[in-house]
Design a protein around this motif. Structure first.
Motif: not given
Length: 758
Positions: A231, A242, A306, A349
């Motif tokens: 992140s 994030t 996420l 990610a």
């Protein structure tokens, strides 16, 4: 902000350019680079080793490790290592090291190496031992949220150097569209333009990739586990924050205001006091994060949720500032991040999880609530106008050549160029054709614009008569009459008005006043001047103040704005007539300086609470103002034990010559004679009538007349006024016959009008 040139090098080649030269180019093309720092580490001194035994000896932890060549026993190790871990081992020191031991940040925990790394391999296989950091001035990036990540800077370097930009490796999230959505809600409206979520299962991975750890250490970011490290890596690479949540505890997200939630314990262990309009991330009714700033815990399980969102910049700035919690995420949200980057960050990610060996498996589609705003925005630009603004020749192809490497699209439409603004550029950054011209010029280089003075016709600026007259009035009162200028507010004070007995209800009311008692705009300068006088008399024995300002005069159908000159003189005096004459002289000098005829005064009835003995002032064109003594009942309020004279002139009525003609009288070569006469005059007839009678007397020897003094203590309502006459002849010295002739002529004129000498 720090920028790693090694990281930039993942996406654009720049090794042939000296770091300082690249920094200089970026300074004049993109953003100011304040410093260039070369950093090194000792990754080549450490190798990969497996822990085979762990023993705790008091405060020491010693381990046995296998580096692929041989086993090493009784090796010092930071706490936290477990049998089977792959760690960094320094053979020359015989120790298992922490990141800080080899120059990788401040983390003092054991440096674990990801599974699958070859035993005995030097860490320099994954971690470069040398890098260069550019220190970029944050203020020059305020309008460019796309530059708060390394990939944005790589795009700029590619455009400046004219080199290709390698694509960012991202997963196509559209592949997951058949999966169910995440339960996602946004209850804060414009405070969160878009929020997205993706549920992912990952394999248990103990270590973060070494390159990720090394690069985060250069950004002063401590490792916290694979999910949080990735992140943070995405944040520093793309500029888009994030947040990973533990899906066993967080299975849905709701963005809402704190409301009655009093406080929140964030992941740094601190309890934060909240306000009702702070934005909080909830799982059901349980808070799991302070939106845009900090979560409540780091995710460390194999089920991850996420979240990637954008929040209103002003809301994040206000909350972060109040809590003194300026995180890396908050800094970026304060720059109005483009919503489209939320999807790019999620895709990046997911890719990084795969590259770390976590084998991510999506459990949901990429769920979006709000507008991603991920389509290019068209902007029509006149090429002819763009060239005029730039000051250099520009055509369609030249503009397109510059814009294309920056991610813009272009289409020719006649003389115009329709520019497609990429979604990663903020709407606040690129909105009008001038912004496109700026993009073109900065990449071409402002040094390529030939310096050329503008062509223009120079004409003298017209003089504004009202302003000119105001300046003259100021100079007269300050330099000739020892007054001090003040500036008071455009509104009055109801509390002070009540002390004066003044009703200001007719004044225009302000909709949003600075205070409830200051809601009426002033209709006269005098109440505020009286208040300033009272305040200044606390520090001075005598005060003479004036103000040039505007008032609102009540009228139909609307109030009228008027320019006024007001003054208050508070002196220690026992003779009101002397004080009135002193102030009237100041008024006459102001009017004369504006180029108006002499002032005439007529006794008037008091109309306002502060008006005692009052006169109306006139010149040849009509009324110009009022003056008088402060009414006795207000003396204790404004100026105890002082005598106060005030005046207020209507400057709009004083329209004189911009350049009044000058005059002078030649000085006689022969001596003058001064003759004083004290004349008896009824008080009730007024001074103006006496002046008018004396003004009708003419004599060839008279060179001037001056009023000297008045005495009003005579019986039968009479007063004594003393006037001084200057007499002389241009061609000779006066003799006794001249003096006697002048005196006889004047006395005859006075006798005709019933005026006797005292």
């Amino acid at each position: 902000m720090k920028i790693s040139l090694n990281w930039i090098g993942d996406y654009v080649d720049h090794d042939d350019l000296a770091p300082q030269d690249l920094a200089d180019l970026l300074t004049v093309r993109t953003a100011e680079v304040e410093a260039v720092h070369e950093v090194t580490n000792h990754a080549d001194q450490a190798v990969v080793a497996r822990v085979t035994d762990v023993r705790v000896l008091g405060e020491r932890t010693v381990v046995a490790v296998d580096d692929g060549l041989r086993r090493h026993r009784d090796v010092d190790c930071p706490a936290g290592a477990a049998v089977g871990d792959l760690v960094a081992y320094v053979p020359v020191l015989g120790t298992v090291c922490a990141p800080r031991d080899i120059g990788l940040g401040a983390d003092d925990r054991v440096l674990r190496v990801p599974a699958g790394s070859a035993l005995g391999a030097p860490l320099s296989r994954w971690i470069p031992t040398r890098d260069v950091l550019l220190e970029v001035d944050n203020k020059s990036l305020t309008h460019r949220p796309d530059l708060w990540g390394h990939y944005g800077f790589a795009r700029e370097v590619a455009a400046v150097l004219g080199r290709p930009l390698r694509e960012l490796a991202v997963t196509d999230l559209a592949e997951f569209d058949e999966l169910p959505p995440v339960e996602l809600h946004n209850d804060v409206g414009e405070d969160c333009p878009v929020v997205t979520a993706l549920a992912v299962d990952v394999a248990a991975v103990r270590g973060t990739p070494l390159l990720v750890l090394a690069r985060l250490s250069l950004m002063d970011v401590l490792p916290r586990g694979l999910a949080t490290d990735i992140s943070n890596y995405v944040l520093w690479e793309l500029g888009q924050p994030t947040q990973f949540y533990d899906q066993s505890a967080v299975d849905s997200l709701r963005i809402a205001h704190a409301g009655e939630l009093p406080q929140l314990r964030t992941s740094d262990g601190e309890t934060r006091l909240l306000k009702p309009d702070d934005v909080v991330v909830f799982n059901g009714g349980h808070p799991v994060g302070l939106a845009g700033i900090m979560g409540v815990a780091d995710a460390s399980t194999t089920g991850l949720l996420l979240e990637s969102a954008t929040f209103r910049a002003a809301r994040i700035r206000r909350t972060a500032g109040r809590l003194n919690l300026r995180t890396d995420a908050a800094q970026r949200y304060e720059k109005s991040l483009p919503p489209a980057m939320t999807r790019v960050a999620a895709a990046r990610a997911f890719t990084l999880l795969a590259e770390a060996g976590a084998n991510p498996v999506p459990r949901s589609r990429h769920t979006v609530v709000g507008d991603l705003d991920d389509q290019p925005r068209p902007l029509r630009v006149s090429v002819t106008r763009a060239a005029d603004l730039a000051g250099i020749p520009l055509d369609h192809s030249r503009i397109a050549e510059v814009l294309t490497p920056l991610g813009f699209g272009t289409t020719v439409d006649g003389d115009d160029l329709v520019v497609a603004i990429p979604p990663f550029r903020s709407r606040r950054d690129i909105a009008i054709p001038h912004d496109i011209v700026e993009e073109v010029l900065r990449i071409i280089g402002y040094d390529q614009v030939p310096p050329r003075l503008p062509t223009a016709t120079l004409e003298p600026a017209p003089l504004a008569k009202p302003v000119l007259f105001e300046h003259r009035a100021r100079r007269v009162l300050v330099y000739s009459h020892d007054h001090t200028e003040v500036q008071t507010y455009l509104w009055g004070d109801d509390t002070w008005h009540a002390a004066l007995g003044y009703d200001a209800a007719a004044g225009l009311r302000v909709r949003n006043p600075v205070a409830p008692e200051r809601a009426r705009l002033r209709m006269t300068l005098l109440p505020n001047l009286f208040k300033a006088t009272a305040e200044n008399l606390a520090h001075h024995d005598e005060v003479s103040l004036f103000e040039v300002g505007r008032v609102l005069v009540p009228g139909t159908p609307a109030h009228r704005e008027a320019r006024r000159l007001g003054a208050v003189s508070a002196l220690v005096s026992t003779d009101p007539q002397w004080h009135l004459r002193k102030v009237r002289t100041a008024v006459e000098d102001v009017v004369r300086a504006i180029g108006r005829p002499p002032v005439r005064a007529e006794v008037s009835a008091p109309a306002l609470p502060w008006e005692g003995t009052t006169v109306d002032l006139f010149d040849a064109s009509g009324p110009i103002g009022r003056m008088g003594l402060l009414a006795a009942p207000l003396a204790a309020v404004v100026a105890p034990r002082k005598q106060v004279v005030w005046f207020e002139l209507d400057l709009d009525a004083l329209d004189g010559d911009r350049y009044p003609g000058s005059w002078s009288t030649p000085v006689s070569n022969h001596p003058q004679s001064i003759q004083d006469f004290s004349l008896l005059w009824p008080v009730e007839r007024g001074f103006a009538a006496l002046q008018e009678v004396l003004g009708r007397f003419t004599h060839p020897l008279v060179r001037g007349v001056q009023f000297v003094d008045v005495y009003s203590g005579l019986p039968d309502g009479m007063s004594s006024h003393t006037f001084r006459y200057w007499i002389s002849a241009a061609d000779r010295t006066l003799d006794a016959a001249d003096l006697a002739g002048f005196r006889a002529a004047l006395l005859a004129h006075l006798d005709t009008h019933g005026i006797a000498l005292r």
